[in-house]
Structures are given as C-alpha cells and as structure tokens.
Design a protein around this motif. Structure first.
Motif, short mmCIF file in Angstrom:
data_model
loop_
_atom_site.label_atom_id
_atom_site.label_comp_id
_atom_site.label_asym_id
_atom_site.label_seq_id
_atom_site.Cartn_x
_atom_site.Cartn_y
_atom_site.Cartn_z
N TYR A 26 -13.27 0.08 6.96
CA TYR A 26 -12.33 0.92 6.62
C TYR A 26 -12.84 1.53 5.14
N TYR A 71 -0.12 -7.94 4.78
CA TYR A 71 -1.10 -8.51 4.04
C TYR A 71 -0.59 -8.21 2.50
N GLN A 105 -2.27 -8.35 -1.19
CA GLN A 105 -3.61 -7.82 -1.96
C GLN A 105 -3.20 -7.78 -3.35
N LEU A 163 0.28 1.15 3.34
CA LEU A 163 0.82 0.76 2.04
C LEU A 163 2.25 0.69 2.16
N TRP A 214 -12.55 -7.16 1.08
CA TRP A 214 -12.95 -6.23 0.15
C TRP A 214 -14.34 -6.06 0.28
N GLN A 268 0.18 -3.89 8.91
CA GLN A 268 -1.05 -3.42 9.84
C GLN A 268 -0.54 -3.44 11.26
N LYS A 270 -4.96 -0.17 14.36
CA LYS A 270 -4.47 0.69 13.39
C LYS A 270 -4.99 0.16 11.93
N ALA A 271 -5.20 1.15 11.06
CA ALA A 271 -5.39 0.97 9.60
C ALA A 271 -4.35 0.25 9.11
N PRO A 272 -4.41 -0.45 7.96
CA PRO A 272 -3.37 -0.83 7.27
C PRO A 272 -2.26 0.27 6.64
N GLN A 330 -4.36 -13.69 3.98
CA GLN A 330 -4.95 -14.18 4.93
C GLN A 330 -4.07 -13.66 6.14
N ASN A 370 0.06 -5.71 -4.17
CA ASN A 370 0.52 -4.83 -3.16
C ASN A 370 0.77 -5.45 -1.70
N SER A 415 -4.69 -6.66 -7.11
CA SER A 415 -5.44 -5.62 -7.82
C SER A 415 -5.49 -6.04 -9.33
N SER A 418 -12.04 -8.05 -7.39
CA SER A 418 -12.15 -8.55 -6.29
C SER A 418 -11.39 -8.16 -4.99
N TYR A 419 -10.45 -7.49 -5.67
CA TYR A 419 -9.11 -7.12 -4.72
C TYR A 419 -8.70 -7.74 -3.45
N TYR A 447 0.85 -4.65 2.30
CA TYR A 447 0.29 -3.67 3.49
C TYR A 447 0.79 -4.36 4.67
N PHE A 499 -7.37 -10.15 -0.58
CA PHE A 499 -6.27 -10.17 0.33
C PHE A 499 -5.85 -11.35 0.82
#
Lengths: 121, 107
Positions: free
Chosen positions: A95, B87, B89, B46, A47, B38, B42-44, B100, B34, B91, B95-96, B36, B98
């Motif tokens: 991103y 992954y 994460q 949700l 992040w 990936q 590509k982008a992760p 590893q 959360n 919230s 610091s949100y 995700y 993730f």
C-alpha cells in the motif's frame, strides 16, 4: 477528493524486481509525504519506507535497506517503490499512504487500494 | 525499534456492546499513537490520530486515550459495520511500527 491509485497485481520469480506505482490526484502532490506499507497474506501491517515527493528524499526500514528504492515523478504526481532480490516472503499487498495535514504528528489519512505482489517460481 | 503490543488479539462482541482495545509501546511514545480500522480486502482507514483526536468523518462512538506507553481505543456502542480488524501505530520514531492487530468479531 483525494485519490491514490496504484498499479495492478504482479507475479514475479524469486530474485526478480518489482516496481509499484502510486498516482495521486485531488491534492497537492508535493505537499504530503508518502509512505509504503505492506501486508503479507493473513498478517499485520509492516512499514517499508517513506518518500518526500517534494525533494525526493527517502528513509527506509532497516529490514529493506539495500533492496528497496523509492522515487517520484512530479510531472505525473506519482511515486514508485521498487523492491529487488524478491523472495517468497515478499509476497504481500503493498500500500501507498499519504501523511495527513496534522499538526505535530504523522498519520496516514489516505491510502491506495493496494497492489498484490506474488513471488513464486 | 519500538514494539507495539495489542490486546486482545481477537474479541467477540455483540451489536450495542462497549468494547475496549489496548495498545502498549515498548518505550514512551508520548501521544504519537494512531488507530486504524481494516476490513477484509480493503486498505486501512484512519480512525484516531495523536492518541485521542478523531479523524474527520469518523463516528463519535470511537474514542482514544492514553499517553506514554499505554493506550486504548474504545467503541462505545458497536454497530454492524464496526466488525473489522484494528491496528495501533506509533509515529514517535521513523520505524512507524504497527501493533499485530485485534480482530473484532460478531458474537
């Protein structure tokens, strides 16, 4: 249909700055916070920070404090991330990601396609 | 910062298998967790938010559970398109962080 479209790949020299854009369409631009997340080659997700497109307020990871600046342009529904004093360790895909309309929690429901920033002399 | 630790780091499984991935937080994060998915290049995407809520459009073969410090993502019957990296994460704090990542590979 929500889309976040990012600017193209960049190659920068150490010490330079890079500015990555993220343009939103298909939803209220000012209604969703936008985060930036990066991923070094072969590594996990990290992040970077957050911007509120409505008021422009920001919050950055301590790791990037002093080097990162996030801004927005409401007239074009775009947010920007500038990272300065680049070093090789900043080589990564960056991103942008939108916070979804979830009650009482934060999760990223739409992501940009990613922008590869390569830092090399 | 809150640290997120996933296990295993990698996992080999077959189509049709039931798979569980674990995520542990370094302090209590309630249900602010959360998941995700990936795929390479590509982008992760949700999958699960608030520990157990399925994101719209995600197959019901995915489920999440847990609260406090220990969480799990379960895929009840693996499909070919599920082979990817996952992954978690948090919230809970800004610091949100993730985890590893857990790479799920075809056996």
């Amino acid at each position: 249909q929500v889309h976040l479209v990012q600017s193209g790949a960049e190659v920068k020299k150490p010490g330079a700055s890079v500015n990555v854009s993220c343009k939103a369409s298909g939803s209220s631009f000012t209604g969703h916070y936008v985060h930036w997340v990066r991923q070094a080659p072969g590594q996990g997700l990290e992040w970077v920070g957050i911007i509120n497109p409505s008021g422009g307020t920001t919050d950055y990871s301590q790791k990037f404090q002093g080097r990162v600046t996030m801004t927005r342009d409401t007239s074009t529904s775009a947010v920007y991330m500038e990272l300065s004093s680049l070093r090789s360790e900043d080589t990564a895909v960056y991103y942008c990601a939108r916070v979804g309309s979830f009650t009482g929690t934060t999760a990223f429901d739409y992501w940009g396609q990613g922008t590869l920033v390569t830092v090399s002399s | 910062d809150i640290q997120m630790t996933q296990s295993p780091s990698s996992l080999s499984a077959s189509v049709g298998d039931r798979v569980t991935i674990t995520c542990r937080a370094s302090q209590s994060i309630s249900i602010f967790l959360n998941w995700y998915q990936q795929k390479p290049g590509k982008a992760p995407k949700l999958l699960i938010y608030a520990a157990s809520s399925l994101q719209t459009g995600v197959p019901s073969s995915f489920s999440g559970s847990g609260s406090g410090t220990d969480f799990t993502l379960t895929i009840s019957s693996l499909q070919p398109e599920d082979f990817a990296t996952y992954y978690c994460q948090q919230s809970y704090s800004t610091s949100y962080t993730f985890g590893q990542g857990t790479k799920l590979e075809i056996k």
